[in-house]
Design a protein around this motif. Structure first.
Motif, PDB file in Angstrom:
ATOM      1  N   LEU A  36       0.830  -1.200   0.000  1.00  0.00           N
ATOM      2  CA  LEU A  36       0.000   0.000   0.000  1.00  0.00           C
ATOM      3  C   LEU A  36       0.871   1.261   0.000  1.00  0.00           C
ATOM      4  N   VAL A  37       2.012   1.190   0.673  1.00  0.00           N
ATOM      5  CA  VAL A  37       2.947   2.313   0.681  1.00  0.00           C
ATOM      6  C   VAL A  37       3.536   2.516  -0.710  1.00  0.00           C
ATOM      7  N   VAL A  38       4.017   1.426  -1.304  1.00  0.00           N
ATOM      8  CA  VAL A  38       4.711   1.512  -2.591  1.00  0.00           C
ATOM      9  C   VAL A  38       3.749   1.857  -3.725  1.00  0.00           C
ATOM     10  N   ASP A  39       2.590   1.218  -3.737  1.00  0.00           N
ATOM     11  CA  ASP A  39       1.659   1.383  -4.863  1.00  0.00           C
ATOM     12  C   ASP A  39       0.720   2.571  -4.709  1.00  0.00           C
ATOM     13  N   GLN A  40       0.336   2.906  -3.462  1.00  0.00           N
ATOM     14  CA  GLN A  40      -0.703   3.913  -3.254  1.00  0.00           C
ATOM     15  C   GLN A  40      -0.234   5.153  -2.504  1.00  0.00           C
ATOM     16  N   GLY A  41       0.982   5.132  -1.973  1.00  0.00           N
ATOM     17  CA  GLY A  41       1.504   6.309  -1.304  1.00  0.00           C
ATOM     18  C   GLY A  41       1.109   6.468   0.147  1.00  0.00           C
ATOM     19  N   GLN A 140      13.395   1.356   5.700  1.00  0.00           N
ATOM     20  CA  GLN A 140      13.893   2.685   6.016  1.00  0.00           C
ATOM     21  C   GLN A 140      14.833   3.184   4.920  1.00  0.00           C
ATOM     22  N   LYS A 141      15.712   2.321   4.433  1.00  0.00           N
ATOM     23  CA  LYS A 141      16.646   2.705   3.363  1.00  0.00           C
ATOM     24  C   LYS A 141      15.904   3.064   2.084  1.00  0.00           C
ATOM     25  N   GLN A 142      14.779   2.378   1.828  1.00  0.00           N
ATOM     26  CA  GLN A 142      14.018   2.592   0.600  1.00  0.00           C
ATOM     27  C   GLN A 142      12.936   3.660   0.771  1.00  0.00           C
ATOM     28  N   ASN A 143      12.905   4.318   1.924  1.00  0.00           N
ATOM     29  CA  ASN A 143      11.890   5.341   2.225  1.00  0.00           C
ATOM     30  C   ASN A 143      10.470   4.787   2.186  1.00  0.00           C
ATOM     31  N   VAL A 144      10.336   3.512   2.471  1.00  0.00           N
ATOM     32  CA  VAL A 144       9.011   2.900   2.602  1.00  0.00           C
ATOM     33  C   VAL A 144       8.433   3.185   3.982  1.00  0.00           C
ATOM     34  N   LEU A 145       9.312   3.370   4.953  1.00  0.00           N
ATOM     35  CA  LEU A 145       8.911   3.498   6.354  1.00  0.00           C
ATOM     36  C   LEU A 145       9.792   4.544   7.029  1.00  0.00           C
ATOM     37  N   THR A 146       9.179   5.381   7.878  1.00  0.00           N
ATOM     38  CA  THR A 146       9.939   6.306   8.715  1.00  0.00           C
ATOM     39  C   THR A 146      10.090   5.676  10.094  1.00  0.00           C
ATOM     40  N   LEU A 147      11.335   5.525  10.540  1.00  0.00           N
ATOM     41  CA  LEU A 147      11.605   4.916  11.843  1.00  0.00           C
ATOM     42  C   LEU A 147      12.005   5.986  12.849  1.00  0.00           C
ATOM     43  N   PHE A 148      11.308   6.030  13.970  1.00  0.00           N
ATOM     44  CA  PHE A 148      11.716   6.829  15.118  1.00  0.00           C
ATOM     45  C   PHE A 148      12.313   5.852  16.125  1.00  0.00           C
ATOM     46  N   SER A 326      -2.954 -12.943  17.006  1.00  0.00           N
ATOM     47  CA  SER A 326      -2.509 -11.569  16.783  1.00  0.00           C
ATOM     48  C   SER A 326      -2.116 -11.325  15.330  1.00  0.00           C
ATOM     49  N   ILE A 327      -1.504 -12.316  14.698  1.00  0.00           N
ATOM     50  CA  ILE A 327      -1.113 -12.155  13.290  1.00  0.00           C
ATOM     51  C   ILE A 327      -2.347 -12.136  12.390  1.00  0.00           C
ATOM     52  N   ARG A 328      -3.362 -12.920  12.728  1.00  0.00           N
ATOM     53  CA  ARG A 328      -4.604 -12.847  11.946  1.00  0.00           C
ATOM     54  C   ARG A 328      -5.256 -11.467  12.106  1.00  0.00           C
ATOM     55  N   ASP A 329      -5.253 -10.940  13.323  1.00  0.00           N
ATOM     56  CA  ASP A 329      -5.741  -9.570  13.549  1.00  0.00           C
ATOM     57  C   ASP A 329      -4.947  -8.575  12.709  1.00  0.00           C
ATOM     58  N   THR A 330      -3.646  -8.750  12.686  1.00  0.00           N
ATOM     59  CA  THR A 330      -2.763  -7.825  11.968  1.00  0.00           C
ATOM     60  C   THR A 330      -3.104  -7.761  10.488  1.00  0.00           C
ATOM     61  N   MET A 331      -3.311  -8.925   9.874  1.00  0.00           N
ATOM     62  CA  MET A 331      -3.634  -8.947   8.453  1.00  0.00           C
ATOM     63  C   MET A 331      -5.016  -8.364   8.193  1.00  0.00           C
ATOM     64  N   ALA A 332      -5.966  -8.621   9.092  1.00  0.00           N
ATOM     65  CA  ALA A 332      -7.310  -8.057   8.933  1.00  0.00           C
ATOM     66  C   ALA A 332      -7.255  -6.537   9.042  1.00  0.00           C
ATOM     67  N   LEU A 333      -6.419  -6.021   9.956  1.00  0.00           N
ATOM     68  CA  LEU A 333      -6.282  -4.572  10.093  1.00  0.00           C
ATOM     69  C   LEU A 333      -5.630  -3.983   8.845  1.00  0.00           C
ATOM     70  N   ALA A 334      -4.611  -4.636   8.320  1.00  0.00           N
ATOM     71  CA  ALA A 334      -3.964  -4.149   7.096  1.00  0.00           C
ATOM     72  C   ALA A 334      -4.966  -4.080   5.947  1.00  0.00           C
ATOM     73  N   ASP A 335      -5.819  -5.087   5.830  1.00  0.00           N
ATOM     74  CA  ASP A 335      -6.858  -5.081   4.785  1.00  0.00           C
ATOM     75  C   ASP A 335      -7.838  -3.931   5.008  1.00  0.00           C
ATOM     76  N   ASN A 336      -8.183  -3.679   6.272  1.00  0.00           N
ATOM     77  CA  ASN A 336      -9.111  -2.599   6.600  1.00  0.00           C
ATOM     78  C   ASN A 336      -8.505  -1.241   6.246  1.00  0.00           C
ATOM     79  N   ILE A 337      -7.237  -1.047   6.562  1.00  0.00           N
ATOM     80  CA  ILE A 337      -6.540   0.197   6.227  1.00  0.00           C
ATOM     81  C   ILE A 337      -6.508   0.386   4.715  1.00  0.00           C
ATOM     82  N   ALA A 338      -6.208  -0.692   3.996  1.00  0.00           N
ATOM     83  CA  ALA A 338      -6.141  -0.611   2.536  1.00  0.00           C
ATOM     84  C   ALA A 338      -7.492  -0.236   1.939  1.00  0.00           C
TER      85      ALA A 338
END
Length: 413
Positions: A36-41, A140-148, A326-338
């Motif tokens: 979603l980051v790479v394709d949709q910004g 982080q190197k590819q600017n896909v993610l900002t790390l604090f 928790s991983i099933r929740d994680t994927m469901a949340l990612a789908d919801n965000i998308a």
């Protein structure tokens, strides 16, 4: 209103999604959002108190802790292109053997009965963590993610269309904050999100055990006396070829005695309780223990906020289902965000997040109730309970459609 108009009306923030916590769940969510980051910004950031650029300590090989990943979790990590880095470190679980010590009840769950090579896999926690960490560094190197990192969130405050996040280093805003810090930061308390806690009056004792026989990819769930024991098959190390990971549920009134035993005395008690079905226990590594509870957050979603992972629900380890849930929740949340982002909606929209919660409610309730029920059923020693659970194990072994459904649920399918 068309999609471009909707987007123009969304409050502007520094980030669309801010993940608090770079543990296994938080890092997995970052991986799930990559496309979603790479394709949709989509703009994603992650905050972690530890310095993710520093090399982490690797535990001694024999003592390294491991987790059981269900077949479903394996499929998720394969989908995220993480499995190729994990596969060579993963021990397949080809069979789960469930029995009641001193009784006739037994059932066996077999991967080949489901037409699959494994019911799941056992992977060392530090290996899983290192693979995810390396992916975060690449992002982080590819600017896909900002790390604090290293940085800490000191306060969260709702603002128009999202949340204001006060870091030790700065202040930022995000449309959606995902709290995946295991509930350790105090942010839940700061937000007034309580937890319902169920005390089991039990401790979990974990250690790695060396056997004199090959484990043959068998995981054991042995109900012995007042508390169940699980043995997970592990990959070999340089010292012992045949190793298993022990998770032993010990009643509080026995814990101090067992905790104080020497290694050999511990092995003797363990052998007497478990029996010889898996072979002889010939060595034990470092022992750890912790009180067993079930914790459920009173809220998992608010406008601009999701509570994820152990912060949302921490369940009894009796069936090894907590991380997989928790991983099933994680994927469901990612789908919801998308879905929200592609529709031009704020990813922190409460109505959308409520759909995520409603979607996952059944899975969370069933999994937690299943584990809670097993704890009570297999901790009882009265004759009626022993007879009932043994009849249940025998029935499960012979009722193939029921056993297949049970197996597939355990596999996260």
């Amino acid at each position: 209103m068309d999609q471009s108009t909707q987007k123009n009306n969304i409050a502007k923030h520094d980030f669309d999604v801010l993940i608090i916590g770079a543990g296994l769940v938080g890092a997995s969510l970052a991986c799930a959002l990559e496309k979603l980051v790479v394709d949709q910004g989509l703009k994603v950031a992650l905050v972690e108190p530890h310095d993710l650029q520093q090399a982490r300590d690797v535990p001694p090989s024999f003592d390294a802790r491991a987790s059981a990943l269900s077949w479903g979790t394996h499929c998720i990590y394969d989908q995220l292109n993480l499995w190729p880095s994990l596969e060579s470190h993963a021990q397949p679980i080809e069979q789960v053997h469930v029995s009641d010590r001193g009784s006739f009840g037994v059932t066996r769950l077999r991967a080949n009965d489901e037409g699959l090579p494994a019911l799941g896999y056992v992977v060392k926690n530090h290996v899983l963590g290192d693979v995810l960490l390396e992916r975060l560094r690449d992002y982080q190197k590819q600017n896909v993610l900002t790390l604090f990192s290293p940085d800490t969130v000191t306060a969260l405050k709702p603002v128009a269309g999202g949340m204001k996040i006060t870091l030790e280093s700065s202040e930022i805003t995000a449309a959606l904050v995902v709290l995946a810090d295991g509930g350790r930061s105090g942010l839940m308390e700061q937000l007034g999100i309580s937890q319902t806690v169920t005390e089991y009056q039990q401790h979990g004792v974990i250690a790695n055990i060396a056997l004199d026989l090959p484990h043959r990819g068998v995981a054991w769930e042995r109900f012995a006396g007042k508390g169940p024991m699980a043995l997970l098959p592990l990959t070999a190390d340089e010292q012992f070829e045949h190793r298993v990971g022990l998770v032993w549920t010990v009643p509080d009134n026995e814990f101090e005695e067992i905790h104080g035993l020497s290694n050999q005395a511990f092995l003797d008690v363990l052998q007497a309780r478990f029996g010889y079905r898996a072979g002889r226990f010939i060595a034990v590594g470092k022992r750890d223990s912790y009180p067993l509870t079930m914790k459920m957050a009173s809220e998992q979603v608010r406008p601009g906020l999701v509570v994820l992972g152990n912060a949302a629900h921490a369940i009894h380890p009796i069936a090894g289902q907590g991380y997989n849930l928790s991983i099933r929740d994680t994927m469901a949340l990612a789908d919801n965000i998308a879905a929200s982002f592609k529709a031009g909606m704020s990813v922190g929209n409460l109505n959308s997040l409520m759909r995520y919660q409603q979607q996952q409610h059944g899975d969370q309730a069933l999994t937690s109730q299943f584990c809670n029920g097993l704890v009570h059923l297999f901790s009882r020693t009265d004759r009626a309970s022993v007879l009932a659970r043994n009849l249940g194990l025998i029935s499960l072994d012979y009722l193939h459609p029921v056993k297949s459904g049970f197996t597939r649920k355990a596999m996260g399918l």
